[in-house]
Enzyme design. Sequence first.
Site, short mmCIF file in Angstrom:
data_model
loop_
_atom_site.label_atom_id
_atom_site.label_comp_id
_atom_site.label_asym_id
_atom_site.label_seq_id
_atom_site.Cartn_x
_atom_site.Cartn_y
_atom_site.Cartn_z
N SER A 118 0.81 -1.22 0.00
CA SER A 118 0.00 0.00 0.00
C SER A 118 0.85 1.27 0.00
O SER A 118 0.31 2.36 -0.22
CB SER A 118 -0.92 0.02 1.22
OG SER A 118 -1.82 -1.07 1.19
N HIS A 173 -13.18 -0.35 14.78
CA HIS A 173 -13.96 -1.49 15.27
C HIS A 173 -13.48 -1.77 16.68
O HIS A 173 -12.30 -1.61 16.99
CB HIS A 173 -13.75 -2.70 14.36
CG HIS A 173 -14.44 -3.95 14.78
ND1 HIS A 173 -15.73 -3.97 15.29
CD2 HIS A 173 -14.04 -5.25 14.78
CE1 HIS A 173 -16.07 -5.22 15.57
NE2 HIS A 173 -15.05 -6.01 15.27
N GLU A 213 -22.38 -10.60 11.61
CA GLU A 213 -21.51 -11.30 10.66
C GLU A 213 -21.71 -12.81 10.73
O GLU A 213 -21.84 -13.49 9.70
CB GLU A 213 -20.05 -10.96 10.95
CG GLU A 213 -19.66 -9.54 10.63
CD GLU A 213 -18.28 -9.18 11.13
OE1 GLU A 213 -17.77 -8.11 10.74
OE2 GLU A 213 -17.70 -9.96 11.92
N ASP A 248 -21.80 -6.38 15.99
CA ASP A 248 -21.12 -6.54 14.71
C ASP A 248 -20.75 -8.00 14.49
O ASP A 248 -21.00 -8.57 13.41
CB ASP A 248 -19.87 -5.66 14.68
CG ASP A 248 -19.16 -5.71 13.34
OD1 ASP A 248 -19.64 -5.06 12.39
OD2 ASP A 248 -18.13 -6.39 13.23
N GLN A 255 -3.79 -6.12 14.85
CA GLN A 255 -3.74 -4.89 15.64
C GLN A 255 -2.96 -5.04 16.95
O GLN A 255 -2.21 -4.14 17.33
CB GLN A 255 -5.16 -4.39 15.92
CG GLN A 255 -5.83 -3.81 14.71
CD GLN A 255 -7.17 -3.17 15.03
OE1 GLN A 255 -7.56 -3.05 16.19
NE2 GLN A 255 -7.89 -2.75 14.00
N SER A 282 -43.29 -11.17 -6.74
CA SER A 282 -44.61 -11.69 -7.10
C SER A 282 -45.37 -12.14 -5.85
O SER A 282 -44.77 -12.45 -4.81
CB SER A 282 -44.47 -12.87 -8.06
OG SER A 282 -43.92 -13.99 -7.38
#
Length: 337
Positions: free
Chosen positions: A54, A109, A196, A192, A87, A253
């Site tokens: 990145s 999060h 999931e 959360d 993390q 329908s």
Amino acid sequence: MAIELLYDADADLSIIQGRKVAVIGYGSQGHAHAQCLRDSGVEVVIGLREGSKSSEKAQEAGFEVKSNADAAAWADVIMLLAPDTSQAEIFSHDIEPNLKDGDALLFGHGLNIHFELIKPAVNITVGMVAPKGPGHLVRRQFVDGKGVPCLIAVAQDPKGEGKDLALSYAAAIGGARAGVIPTTFREETETDLFGEQVVLCGGLEHLMMKGFEVLAEAGYAPEMAYFEVLHEMKLIVDLIWEGGIENMNYSISETAELGGYVAGPRIITPEVKENMKAVLADIQSGKFVRDMVADVEAGQPELKRYREEIAAHPIEATGSKLRDLMSWVKNPLDETA
């Protein structure tokens, strides 16, 4: 209980504009946060591990890229947007040694804070800003002068500034244009994970696979089974997303509507609801996260096994063949292969 909704008029943008922000990670959320913060007049650097793919993208977007440790040392607000499973290591190796009194550590999060995989010192403000949409949508809405609703929460507030800081940050990425909802780390994390596991990923995935198996085992063509239990899912989900369950029933329908009313409770029985409660209990107790951490420490054999099982299911081979017929369908996995 009615939720609190906060908007731009409730936020003080100058709070985050007066801080130096390090965004750790430049993936889906990271790139959106960083670009929106910069456009809102915030000084931003990107923190990435050495050799990250990145880095080039962030530099091409005009950002200064530092190591995670150097970014943490430079900043007084650190937004940690690396994957959940990375993390804790990033925090202990790169961030914690560089935290200073008065710094703020933010998350997208709540998992690592709620389940105490990360334990910042008591003099560190700990908060959360969680847009309820993917990064590309956050960025697109911001550029269009709109925003994606955000959740904010505060876990540690030694200086009494946590909520105002989180709200200011949310406003800087466009969230307060749509509405910011204060919550808690516990509520965000547990709901959360439940969504999931029970509905969005685990429940839906296995519902489609079992439906496919029933039709194929009954002698129907796998291609027909795929169309009916997976391909058309997007059509239905879009209707629900746009206007709720009532809109979906209005749009289909009467045959499909009646069939859903009659068959739905036969599939999602009271026993299924009890199983859902058991999943929630595993989340609340921390069992799921403890098992996940153990798997990560062992090299993720369980995760790899599950991935192999899904890849080997006949619904995947059937779908791959049928999607080749659909020029309008692009598989992101093909672009990363």
